[in-house]
Design a protein around this motif. Structure first.
Motif, PDB file in Angstrom:
ATOM      1  N   PHE A 201       0.652  -1.305   0.500  1.00 15.67           N
ATOM      2  CA  PHE A 201       0.338  -0.203  -0.122  1.00 15.67           C
ATOM      3  C   PHE A 201       0.860   1.366  -0.523  1.00 15.67           C
ATOM      4  O   PHE A 201       1.006   1.707  -0.947  1.00 15.67           O
ATOM      5  CB  PHE A 201      -0.750   0.130   1.790  1.00 15.67           C
ATOM      6  CG  PHE A 201      -1.960   1.127   1.212  1.00 15.67           C
ATOM      7  CD1 PHE A 201      -2.331   2.059   0.280  1.00 15.67           C
ATOM      8  CD2 PHE A 201      -1.904   1.866   2.848  1.00 15.67           C
ATOM      9  CE1 PHE A 201      -2.997   2.926   0.505  1.00 15.67           C
ATOM     10  CE2 PHE A 201      -2.468   2.588   3.392  1.00 15.67           C
ATOM     11  CZ  PHE A 201      -3.159   4.057   1.543  1.00 15.67           C
TER      12      PHE A 201
ATOM     13  N   HIS B  64      -2.011   1.067  -6.201  1.00 13.99           N
ATOM     14  CA  HIS B  64      -2.535   2.198  -5.468  1.00 13.99           C
ATOM     15  C   HIS B  64      -3.587   2.921  -5.283  1.00 13.99           C
ATOM     16  O   HIS B  64      -4.182   4.047  -4.992  1.00 13.99           O
ATOM     17  CB  HIS B  64      -1.324   3.215  -5.530  1.00 13.99           C
ATOM     18  CG  HIS B  64      -1.314   4.393  -5.012  1.00 13.99           C
ATOM     19  ND1 HIS B  64      -0.831   4.498  -4.324  1.00 13.99           N
ATOM     20  CD2 HIS B  64      -1.253   5.919  -5.578  1.00 13.99           C
ATOM     21  CE1 HIS B  64      -0.540   5.954  -4.043  1.00 13.99           C
ATOM     22  NE2 HIS B  64      -1.449   6.494  -4.784  1.00 13.99           N
TER      23      HIS B  64
ATOM     24  N   SER C  46      -5.950   1.052  -2.795  1.00  7.54           N
ATOM     25  CA  SER C  46      -6.501   1.101  -1.800  1.00  7.54           C
ATOM     26  C   SER C  46      -6.740   2.610  -1.845  1.00  7.54           C
ATOM     27  O   SER C  46      -7.365   2.779  -0.329  1.00  7.54           O
ATOM     28  CB  SER C  46      -5.005   1.018  -1.579  1.00  7.54           C
ATOM     29  OG  SER C  46      -3.842   0.947  -2.116  1.00  7.54           O
TER      30      SER C  46
ATOM     31  N   GLN D 137     -10.572   3.978   0.807  1.00 14.03           N
ATOM     32  CA  GLN D 137     -10.101   3.906   1.887  1.00 14.03           C
ATOM     33  C   GLN D 137     -11.561   5.357   2.534  1.00 14.03           C
ATOM     34  O   GLN D 137     -11.472   5.437   3.770  1.00 14.03           O
ATOM     35  CB  GLN D 137      -9.136   5.535   1.664  1.00 14.03           C
ATOM     36  CG  GLN D 137      -7.545   4.055   1.810  1.00 14.03           C
ATOM     37  CD  GLN D 137      -7.174   4.580   3.295  1.00 14.03           C
ATOM     38  OE1 GLN D 137      -6.096   5.729   2.967  1.00 14.03           O
ATOM     39  NE2 GLN D 137      -6.664   3.268   3.989  1.00 14.03           N
TER      40      GLN D 137
END
Lengths: 288, 252, 299
Positions: free
Chosen positions: A222, A241, A244, A248
């Motif tokens: 991450f 990337h 994630s 989030q």
């Protein structure tokens, strides 16, 4: 002469209706997609800058760039290509030049089809069970090998197709003057299928760059403060990337999310477009 | 006079699957002579040639009985590659490899391990001269061989077949894709070449065999009808009535 | 000379080895995935529970491993996707191969090829941003990431493969058929409907099967667009196949949970069992598609 009876007229009305219906269907598939791509670019525009692709992320990913992710993606893709291109090209040579029409060849072909059809997450499980097990921990090398095996069919299919396009008469002419099978392949068959091989390689790169699931547990992380030093390090990657920061829950500004998506999309599209241009270029300068 | 046997075929039969395409054929070709093989198309003439350089092995389901000897040795005693270097082969449809004209001719020597430029230069020129192509292409040897005209490609194919200095040269209806003038020129080349090597010429032009060949074999429907000196075959009294009819164009 | 002979046979052995590598890799996948999950599968997994219960609570005490909700999630998403992708995909294939001028056809094919290249994580991103808002706007549900959303995304993802295989199948029908039918006064549509569809039905079926295979195996897009990845509540009791509720699929469950398990635990192993199940499903789909396509070539 034929008379235009109402029946015939109706028939042609139906014809026109159906034709426009099909055109509409094609448009319904393609136009929204183009709009979606346009939307992505539009939303990403504010965040796109030289800094975005050349700087490290700052302030919990809320500012700065995505350079380490781009770097990691390039590294993983390059290693996976180095592993998979030789195997894929030689496998295609085997299938087209050596394999006889037998049950065994059928099994090999079926295996290639299947390798392409196995879900990416199952490839990931294989990567965890085999490569991570070999290297001892998740790392770039394990991730690249997983990507490589997953994209092997791309290179095999493209190479095989262009090998098959080389006329049989060329091979026979070579055999007739005493060239061996391998000499024939090396001097005549492979040089004349270079277009398909290159196309396959570029497509492989574009596939590998976009995949997320296979590297999720095999080597992508991450966040990492510095660039990887060796293939046995872990690394950030563009696709990981994007996944994630998008999941989030809104901590990372939307414009950065869109920016990352567009950089990834642009990279993949550029390679794909490259393969298409190359194909058209080679089509215009055939040697026979 | 003792003549050296370039090619000797004994009791040769060929099957494609269940189908018998050549039945118990025996004939020979001497060094220094041209053997003409005539007969209607599909009578098994080309399959005979494919046995001589063992390219029949590439055809799945093909089966061979009998023996073929090249320069006194059975073809199976050679390795496939050395046999094919000994036997030059020219097929009806010309194949210019997608290489330059120069590389087309230098291909076989290169594959056999000759890489010195002087040797190759000399060899390429000689072969192109022998196949009557030199004058037309000497200024553009770098051009793609596959872009030449049909007749030129056929002569290029002949040049390539000569490039590995074969002991036996087989030509299968080479004049199909070639204009009459070129055909005559190639025929002259063949008469010239036969002094040093064995030539087998498969043709369905009856008169071509008469012009060139020293001996003629007439094959019909997979069987050898007659095999004799050219003068006998084309004379007033060949052994078989069928031969007499065929060479006079009464059938086929 | 001799060295060259040796080098050559070494090269040929290498070629043969690479040729069989695909078989080795497929077996490798099977064996390694099996190896990681076999202990749990044979000793502790209750298959009855696995296939019939909807309670997937691998971290509860005691844990329950009911995969029915996951299976039906996969089925549900695939059904929605295919309901959209099959008619539109085949329609586009027919349009490309029968009604379209050459120039348009080239342009459309390149566009479709480019669209097929959009990475699945980007699709997932589209799902949780743009498509999310669209679904909320149209259906007035509070959260727009759900089975319907994922189904639409998956439909868009599988259309390119259906179009390209379907178009190949139509192209394989000899032109003579078309000409004969048109000579008898049939319109284009009648040709398509009465001649092409029957003649190309196996190829079209293969195209659909491969589209289904793609949809079943898709991971990232589904993980994001079903709402799985943003941890919406899933109690295993809610109507688990309702298109307007968040869902979970087999693939997404592996992707979401593998990172949180410790290697060798029951939870870790059961995810490999799910992987094995996915492998078998996609193998069967690809194998049948291959058989069908091969059947066409034989004719």
């Amino acid at each position: 002469m034929f008379k235009e009876t109402p029946w015939v007229r109706r028939k042609f009305a139906v014809e026109r209706l159906v034709a426009s219906l099909f055109a509409l269907m094609a448009a319904a598939m393609i136009v929204p997609l183009l709009l979606v791509v346009a939307h992505l670019f539009w939303q990403a525009w504010p965040s796109l800058s030289w800094e975005f692709i050349s700087a490290f992320p700052r302030n919990n990913l809320k500012e700065g760039g995505i350079y380490p992710a781009i770097y990691g993606t390039f590294l993983m893709v390059a290693i996976s290509l180095a592993i998979t291109a030789p195997i894929g090209i030689l496998a295609a040579v085997y299938l087209n030049e050596y394999a006889r029409d037998s049950w065994f060849t059928r099994i090999v072909n079926l295996a290639v089809v299947n390798l392409a059809g196995v879900p990416s997450i199952v490839h990931a499980l294989f990567g965890v069970g085999a490569f991570v097990w070999i290297t001892g921990r998740p790392c770039i090398l394990a991730a690249s090998m997983t990507l490589g095996i997953m994209t092997l069919p791309v290179i095999i299919a493209s190479t095989k197709q262009s090998l098959a396009a080389v006329p049989m008469a060329f091979r026979e002419a070579c055999w007739n003057v005493g060239a061996s099978r391998w000499q024939t392949i090396r001097t005549i068959v492979l040089p004349n299928s270079i277009s398909g091989i290159l196309t396959g390689v570029i497509l492989q790169v574009s596939r590998a760059a976009g995949e997320t699931a296979p590297i999720l547990f095999t080597g992508a992380v991450f966040f990492r403060r510095e660039l990887p030093q060796s293939p046995l390090d872990q690394s950030m990657s563009l696709s990981m990337h994007l996944f994630s920061i998008a999941t989030q829950g809104g901590q990372v500004p939307l414009s950065i999310q869109y920016g990352t998506a567009v950089v990834l999309l642009g990279l993949v599209m550029a390679f794909n477009l490259g393969s298409i241009v190359l194909r058209i270029y080679f089509r215009t300068r055939k040697k026979w | 006079m003792h003549m050296e046997r370039g090619v000797e075929v004994t009791d040769l039969s060929i099957w494609y699957g269940q189908k018998l395409v050549l039945k118990n054929v025996s004939l020979f070709a001497n060094r220094g002579e041209i053997l003409g093989v005539i007969g209607p198309s599909n009578s098994g003439k080309s399959s005979l040639l494919k046995c001589i350089n063992r390219t029949l092995e590439f055809i799945p389901r093909a089966r061979v009985e009998g023996s073929v000897r090249v320069e006194g040795l059975d073809v199976s005693a050679y390795s496939a590659h050395s046999l094919r270097r000994k036997v030059g082969m020219v097929f009806p449809l010309p194949v210019g490899l997608p290489l330059s004209i120069y590389e087309n001719v230098a291909f076989a020597p290169r594959m056999a391990g000759i890489h010195r430029k002087v040797v190759l230069d000399e060899l390429v020129e000689r072969c192109l001269r022998q196949s009557a192509l030199w004058d037309e292409v000497k200024d553009r040897l770098g051009m793609l061989g596959s872009k030449l005209s049909g007749g030129q490609q056929q002569r290029l194919t002949i040049a390539r077949a000569l490039s590995h200095e074969p002991e036996v040269l087989c030509l299968d209806e080479f004049s199909i894709a070639v204009d009459p003038v070129t055909t005559m020129r190639i025929e002259d080349v063949l008469t010239d070449l036969k002094k040093s090597i064995t030539i087998i010429l498969v043709t369905n032009l009856v008169q071509q065999a008469r012009r060139l060949a020293d001996r003629v074999a007439f094959i019909n429907d997979g069987k050898l009808v007659e095999f004799d000196l050219t003068d006998t075959i084309y004379g007033e009294h060949p052994r078989e009535k069928l031969t007499f009819d065929y060479v006079r164009g009464h059938f086929g | 000379m001799n060295w060259r002979r040796i080098g050559e046979s070494a090269m040929e052995s290498l070629i043969r080895l690479c040729g069989v590598s695909a078989v080795l890799f497929v077996f490798g996948i099977l064996i390694f995935v099996f190896r990681e999950g076999q202990d749990f599968m044979f000793n502790r997994l209750d298959f009855g529970e696995f296939f019939t219960q909807i309670a997937w609570r691998p971290t509860a005490e005691p844990p329950t491993y009911g995969a029915l909700a996951l299976i039906s999630g996969t089925v549900g998403v695939t059904l929605v996707a295919m309901a959209l992708a099959i008619p539109f995909g085949l329609g586009t294939a027919v349009f490309l191969s029968e009604f379209c001028s050459w120039r348009w056809k080239e342009a459309l094919k390149i566009t479709i090829e480019l669209l097929a290249a959009i990475p699945s994580v980007v699709w997932g991103f589209i799902g949780i941003t743009l498509m999310n808002e669209l679904v909320i706007y149209i259906t007035h549900v509070p959260v727009g990431v759900n089975v319907l959303n994922a189904g639409i995304i998956l439909a868009l993802m599988s259309v390119p493969i259906i179009v390209s295989i379907g178009e190949d199948a139509l192209k394989a029908v000899p032109d003579g058929y078309r000409e004969a039918a048109e000579a008898l006064g049939a319109t284009r549509w009648e040709v398509v409907y009465k001649v092409l569809f029957p003649a190309a039905k196996n190829g079209l079926l293969a195209a659909v099967l491969l589209g289904v295979g793609r949809a079943v195996g898709e991971t990232m897009a589904v993980l994001m667009a079903t709402g799985h990845s943003i941890r919406l509540i899933f109690d295993g009791q809610a109507p688990f196949f309702h298109p307007l509720y968040p869902g979970r699929t087999l693939t997404a469950t592996i992707a979401a949970e593998l990172g949180e398990t410790s290697k060798g635990s029951d939870h870790y192993q059961v995810l490999f069992v799910i992987g094995l199940l996915l492998f078998v499903i996609t193998f069967v789909i690809n194998f049948s598609a291959d058989l069908i396509v091969r059947g066409i070539r034989k004719e």
